[in-house]
Design an enzyme around this catalytic site. Sequence first.
Site, mmCIF file in Angstrom:
data_model
loop_
_atom_site.group_PDB
_atom_site.id
_atom_site.type_symbol
_atom_site.label_atom_id
_atom_site.label_comp_id
_atom_site.label_asym_id
_atom_site.label_seq_id
_atom_site.Cartn_x
_atom_site.Cartn_y
_atom_site.Cartn_z
ATOM 1 N N ASP A 1 16.179 -28.053 18.462
ATOM 2 C CA ASP A 1 16.232 -27.266 17.226
ATOM 3 C C ASP A 1 15.483 -28.040 16.135
ATOM 4 O O ASP A 1 14.854 -29.071 16.405
ATOM 5 C CB ASP A 1 17.686 -26.936 16.838
ATOM 6 N N GLU B 1 26.405 -20.439 18.962
ATOM 7 C CA GLU B 1 24.954 -20.665 19.009
ATOM 8 C C GLU B 1 24.195 -19.594 18.237
ATOM 9 O O GLU B 1 23.243 -19.892 17.527
ATOM 10 C CB GLU B 1 24.460 -20.722 20.460
ATOM 11 N N TYR C 1 15.036 -21.699 22.886
ATOM 12 C CA TYR C 1 16.056 -22.576 22.311
ATOM 13 C C TYR C 1 17.451 -22.173 22.771
ATOM 14 O O TYR C 1 18.220 -22.996 23.273
ATOM 15 C CB TYR C 1 16.007 -22.594 20.759
#
Length: 318
Positions: free
Chosen positions: A148, A47, A130
């Site tokens: 995103d 990530e 996020y």
Amino acid sequence: MPPPAPRTVQQKVLRKAQITLLDWYSQHARDLPWRRTKDPYAILVSEVMLQQTQVDRVIPKYDEFLRLFPTFQALAAAPTADVIRAWSPLGYNRRAVRLQAIAAQIAECHGGELPEDMKTLLSLPGVGEYTASALACFIHGQNVPVIDTNVRRVLSRVFRGTASVAPMEVRTIAQWALPLGRGPQWSQALMDIGATLCTSQRPVCPQCPLELYCQAAATFRKHPAVAERRAAYGKRQQPFAGSSRFYRGRIVDCLRRLPAGDSIAVTDLGTTVRDDYEETHSEWLIALVRGLETDGLARVQETSATNASTAVLRISLP
Ligand code: SF4
């Protein structure tokens, strides 16, 4: 209380779109290494790497990074200079320092286990909305929207057509559209659609499983250039070469090339990172170096040079 449904979309249509997209994903999901693991540490690494870096550039580095630092504890205990070296060539080097700080906090304060609740995830160093949502969703299977750039673009086009959509409205749509219990697959499917079919400049609507339900599809079929114009409009960015970020990257690359433990004088650094470097650039260079020091990417030491009345700044990796 569920968020209000967008006016123009019926609940029944949404349900069909959800089934269609989840079915498409079960057959066409991208085979990505971080989707084959349940290891929270490995997913966290992916990530952080995927923020601002394309998938095909992340894949080789992801495997290598996990070999070098296989656990939260291993990453936390590693010299920061080694972590910054291992991050090359992904760029945005601050992410390497931030990832190590997250690993250290998890190792020290959470017994080496990634926290589950959003509030604690958001308290990890540098973790924003996020990343916290992605970790909660993809690691812990929580039904939270993960938004995103790709997801934002696909949801906006499907539910709002070609109009600009405010971030808060996208969030409301994302929350409303989330299928119960299938959040992880739904978000990954939207990401795949955004990365492969619904790109910012050339959406391939005839191949898209959402075409039947998409409010932008008719416009893009008739006027494909609309997407290109909008994407070009949104991309009015400063040129990268010559920017502060460009030179910060060059400085960190130069420091990476030094033998372990070595440092370089600021004047030598200047001529290494900039062909036209001259005395008048020294203030600019020192400001960049001090910024890297603040971000944990460099160590700055003042030393007295032999036969010199002024101190010399020497720079190294931390
Ligand atoms: S139909 Fe076209 S605009 Fe709509 S989501 Fe698919 S690719 Fe994007």
